[in-house]
Design an enzyme around this catalytic site. Structure first.
Site, PDB file in Angstrom:
ATOM      1  N   GLY A 148     -39.581  25.874  28.979  1.00  0.00           N
ATOM      2  CA  GLY A 148     -38.624  25.917  27.888  1.00  0.00           C
ATOM      3  C   GLY A 148     -37.201  25.962  28.418  1.00  0.00           C
ATOM      4  O   GLY A 148     -36.958  26.198  29.606  1.00  0.00           O
ATOM      5  N   CYS A 149     -36.240  25.753  27.527  1.00  0.00           N
ATOM      6  CA  CYS A 149     -34.841  25.685  27.959  1.00  0.00           C
ATOM      7  C   CYS A 149     -34.314  27.047  28.406  1.00  0.00           C
ATOM      8  O   CYS A 149     -33.738  27.169  29.507  1.00  0.00           O
ATOM      9  CB  CYS A 149     -33.979  25.098  26.848  1.00  0.00           C
ATOM     10  N   PHE A 150     -34.496  28.092  27.608  1.00  0.00           N
ATOM     11  CA  PHE A 150     -34.048  29.425  28.026  1.00  0.00           C
ATOM     12  C   PHE A 150     -34.785  29.908  29.277  1.00  0.00           C
ATOM     13  O   PHE A 150     -34.151  30.437  30.203  1.00  0.00           O
ATOM     14  CB  PHE A 150     -34.207  30.434  26.883  1.00  0.00           C
ATOM     15  N   THR A 152     -35.953  28.120  31.698  1.00  0.00           N
ATOM     16  CA  THR A 152     -35.436  27.385  32.854  1.00  0.00           C
ATOM     17  C   THR A 152     -34.188  28.059  33.405  1.00  0.00           C
ATOM     18  O   THR A 152     -34.091  28.352  34.609  1.00  0.00           O
ATOM     19  CB  THR A 152     -35.125  25.925  32.472  1.00  0.00           C
ATOM     20  N   ALA A 153     -33.220  28.312  32.541  1.00  0.00           N
ATOM     21  CA  ALA A 153     -31.964  28.927  32.989  1.00  0.00           C
ATOM     22  C   ALA A 153     -32.187  30.347  33.493  1.00  0.00           C
ATOM     23  O   ALA A 153     -31.641  30.745  34.530  1.00  0.00           O
ATOM     24  CB  ALA A 153     -30.947  28.921  31.850  1.00  0.00           C
TER      25      ALA A 153
END
EC number: 1.2.1.38
Length: 346
Positions: A148-150, A152-153
């Site tokens: 997911g995007c969150f 990943t960061a």
């Protein structure tokens, strides 16, 4: 030349895949599949694709894909992807799932997604596609669960610190902010211009499906116990971009300069991680349209906290770009293939 298909071809993640695959030298986009809009031309919905995507969207036929396609990108909603991916278990197709269907254990998926989980046979053969951390497992797998995007960061910022015992595994707080595209293509009252403009809104407090994903993969990097985090996500008035600022209790006495050096050493072989100099911090504008993750850090001696900021483009490194990066690794290509472009600026 490998032939690829995108299933679920009308969402933002799929549209970004189409843009990025246009510059990939080893992949031909052969099919765009949409059950809801098959027979229609994609450029009727997305005019920016005029003259590039001329084929009509197609219906899903699994056997036809197995016979004709080498790579499948699943850009479908949660609950759909796991059924399609299971069809490829005994085939040679390389499958990248951009949904959350294959990221969690069966019990966690059922709890957080409120849906029936994927089969254990499918989960066992799936590798988690955080490319910089799980590259060896990705090389051996045919089915990849794209992060997911969150996560990943957050994971790219936190894993090096946990592995090196710089921070405690408890008490980690993550402040996440994402642009409106992170909410998906379908509009709602919460994503109308008049609602989002000049406004910042927290959402899914304590219930975001990325919480167990972050905890699961952080916990693989500590020995003594499972990791628990507090994640609060916010919708902010910009189209794309994502920032996680993380606060973690320090486990040892260390200076900011040493933390920066540790990050540089950890990611020295990683093409898409850029570590900011001491006193400099990432911004979403600096990674827009790119597959980069920019990381900055500060040791707050007064509160004994490490503050980490991690910025990505939610549609590229947080979705389509990382999916292509994983395909590159699976095929033994340079991970930068088709992704060597600068961020869009200003």
């Amino acid at each position: 030349m490998k032939k690829a298909a995108i299933i679920g071809g009308t969402g933002y993640g799929a549209i970004e895949l189409i843009r990025l695959l246009d510059s990939h030298p080893y992949i031909e986009l052969a099919k765009i599949i949409s059950q809801s809009q098959h027979g229609e031309l994609l450029d009727e919905t997305y005019p920016h694709l005029a003259t590039y995507v001329t084929q009509p969207m197609q219906e899903l036929h699994i056997q036809q894909l197995i016979e004709e396609i080498d790579i499948v990108f699943l850009a479908t909603p949660a609950g759909v992807a796991k059924e399609i991916a299971a069809s490829f278990l005994d085939s040679s197709i390389q499958c990248i799932d951009l949904s959350g269907d294959l990221r969690l254990s069966s019990s966690d998926y059922e709890m957080w997604y409120q849906k029936k989980p994927a089969s254990e046979a499918l989960l066992e053969k799936t590798a988690y596609g955080l490319t910089e951390v799980f590259q060896e497992k990705i090389k051996q797998a045919n089915i990849i669960s794209n992060p997911g995007c969150f996560p990943t960061a957050a994971l790219l910022g936190l894993i090096p610190m946990l592995e090196n015992n710089i921070i405690e595994s408890k008490g980690i707080m993550i402040d996440g902010k994402t642009g409106i595209s992170g909410a998906g293509k379908n509009s709602s009252a919460k994503t109308h211009f008049s609602t989002t403009n000049e406004n910042v809104t927290p959402y899914k407090i304590g219930t975001h499906q990325h919480i167990p994903e972050i905890e699961k993969y952080l916990s693989q990097h500590v020995e003594e116990s499972s990791v628990r985090v507090t994640l609060t996500t916010h919708l902010i008035p910009m189209t794309r971009g994502l920032m996680c600022t993380m606060y973690a209790p320090l486990q040892q006495d260390i200076d900011t300069a040493d933390v920066i050096d540790l990050y540089k050493h950890y990611y020295e072989q990683s093409s898409f991680i850029r570590i900011r100099k001491q006193g400099e911090y990432p911004s979403t504008k600096d990674v827009t349209g790119s597959n980069y993750c920019d990381i900055g850090a500060y040791v707050d001696k007064r509160t004994n906290q490490l503050i980490i900021s991690s910025a990505i483009d939610n549609l590229v490194k947080g979705a389509a770009g990382q999916a292509i990066q994983n395909i590159n690794v699976m095929n033994g290509w340079d991970e930068k293939t088709g992704l060597s472009f600068l961020p869009v600026y200003p």
